[in-house]
Design an enzyme around this catalytic site. Sequence first.
Site, PDB file in Angstrom:
ATOM      1  N   ASP A  85       0.837  -1.208   0.000  1.00  0.00           N
ATOM      2  CA  ASP A  85       0.000   0.000   0.000  1.00  0.00           C
ATOM      3  C   ASP A  85       0.868   1.252   0.000  1.00  0.00           C
ATOM      4  O   ASP A  85       2.053   1.203   0.332  1.00  0.00           O
ATOM      5  CB  ASP A  85      -0.963   0.005   1.206  1.00  0.00           C
ATOM      6  CG  ASP A  85      -0.249  -0.058   2.548  1.00  0.00           C
ATOM      7  OD1 ASP A  85       0.817  -0.700   2.637  1.00  0.00           O
ATOM      8  OD2 ASP A  85      -0.751   0.541   3.525  1.00  0.00           O
ATOM      9  N   ASP A 115       8.814   4.456  -0.762  1.00  0.00           N
ATOM     10  CA  ASP A 115       8.063   3.994   0.433  1.00  0.00           C
ATOM     11  C   ASP A 115       6.931   3.080   0.005  1.00  0.00           C
ATOM     12  O   ASP A 115       5.824   3.544  -0.201  1.00  0.00           O
ATOM     13  CB  ASP A 115       7.525   5.164   1.230  1.00  0.00           C
ATOM     14  CG  ASP A 115       6.726   4.702   2.437  1.00  0.00           C
ATOM     15  OD1 ASP A 115       6.844   3.525   2.821  1.00  0.00           O
ATOM     16  OD2 ASP A 115       5.972   5.519   2.990  1.00  0.00           O
ATOM     17  N   GLU A 149       0.115  -1.312   5.704  1.00  0.00           N
ATOM     18  CA  GLU A 149       1.176  -0.791   6.573  1.00  0.00           C
ATOM     19  C   GLU A 149       0.918   0.667   6.917  1.00  0.00           C
ATOM     20  O   GLU A 149       1.234   1.118   8.012  1.00  0.00           O
ATOM     21  CB  GLU A 149       2.541  -0.925   5.884  1.00  0.00           C
ATOM     22  CG  GLU A 149       3.732  -0.690   6.810  1.00  0.00           C
ATOM     23  CD  GLU A 149       4.103   0.765   7.011  1.00  0.00           C
ATOM     24  OE1 GLU A 149       4.779   1.075   8.001  1.00  0.00           O
ATOM     25  OE2 GLU A 149       3.718   1.624   6.182  1.00  0.00           O
ATOM     26  N   GLU A 150       0.335   1.394   5.968  1.00  0.00           N
ATOM     27  CA  GLU A 150       0.203   2.847   6.134  1.00  0.00           C
ATOM     28  C   GLU A 150      -0.941   3.244   7.072  1.00  0.00           C
ATOM     29  O   GLU A 150      -1.167   4.428   7.303  1.00  0.00           O
ATOM     30  CB  GLU A 150       0.032   3.527   4.769  1.00  0.00           C
ATOM     31  CG  GLU A 150       1.231   3.360   3.819  1.00  0.00           C
ATOM     32  CD  GLU A 150       2.471   4.134   4.260  1.00  0.00           C
ATOM     33  OE1 GLU A 150       2.420   4.805   5.300  1.00  0.00           O
ATOM     34  OE2 GLU A 150       3.485   4.044   3.546  1.00  0.00           O
TER      35      GLU A 150
END
Length: 445
Positions: A85, A115, A149-150
Amino acid sequence: MAASDPITDEVTDLLQQLIRNQCVNDGTVASGGETRSVDLLTQYLGRGGLDTELYEPQPGRASLVSRIEGSDPNAPSLLLMGHTDVVPVNADGWHRDPFGGELVDGEVWGRGAVDMLNLTASMAVAFRKLANEGFKPKGTLVYLAVADEEALGTWGARWLVDHERDAVVTDYVITESGGFQMPSPAGPRLPVLIEEKGTYWSKLKVRGTPGHGSQPFRTDNALVTAAEVVRRLVEYKPETRIGETWRRFVEGIGFPPEIAEPLTSPDLLDDYVSTLPLGFSRMVHACTHTTIAPTVMHAGTKTNVIPDFVEMEVDIRTLPGQSGDEIRAMLEEALGDLADRVEIESNDDPSTSSPSDTPLWDVLTKTTSRLVDGSSLVPFVMVGGTDNRFFRRAGSVGYGFGLFSKHLAFEDYATMFHGNDERVDQESLRLSTELWLATAKELLT
Ligand SMILES: [Zn+2]
């Protein structure tokens, strides 16, 4: 600068596809859509003859696991983990399409380029290459392309460690980020993120009394109170704290004394930090302070109605050893006489760390020194949160690492993270892929 070898081409192509999949995670459960990239990776790894397992705790939020089983259950195991993500973008600030995945002068552009789709892609390429080479390790190698993850890992790493522990928890874990080259007189220094700050994300609610917008005199306007709350939070200055990892980082870089001293002195740092280049100053400040950033505010319903309710969100990042009570006391001190006007709801996720005297550290020292001439590793503090925290709490040694070429200065890296014009050069992609190949072979055979 152009791609010139099969590995570079392969990782470039995979990264471009991951970027184009636009797995934008805005924090809502319906966002992300990581299953798109999991499907892509299932096909990619499947073409290399690899089996994959899918875990989809919510529709569209899949994570993928693939394993190369080791022959010795007592040998150390390694997880290479990349999230699929990315955070939202505002395309207005970009010079290229944030989801175009364009390759321009040897750089791949797009949200996630640093990222961390760069590493998610390079890990997959290395993993498939190892399988194709008939890699027969003693210790098991696991690849995990993880969702969410975000947004605190709720439907990704947190869920997997809670529900599918045997599938994902290994002795050693590598995920973002680190590995950008920091020049020093003794050669490039490569930070390994062995520690990360905690999060204390908070929702603040402020109440007022509704009224007519045409008669604001002596009204109790929740938005006006909230504006003062924001001002006080931003004005509040948490004290400087020099932690052990930060001190070791500064020593490891080998800064001259006139820089090292202010960077490790609680009395000198605050004045010094404002004289540093922007990206570096933000990083130094965050590594040595609890940080408080108001980021979201919702208020009001209509132009002619005095708002009676405001809800805001504040991104608070905590240092090792700080308790929720300590942070709550800071907030109350910051709010002063407004403290009893503000209802606070927080999610306390404390700082985590791993030791640096481990076999993985020694292996990374060896493999990186072959890839980056004259380099050495330095321990470093991750100021954001990563999925490493769930694995550290489950008993793994978790490092944030990858490799970036010398073309990508730390200053650029720091401003591109969640920022505009995110992009990565192909040399960085090649270096990371080579790193995973060499590290898996050294650690697991
Ligand atoms: Zn990330």
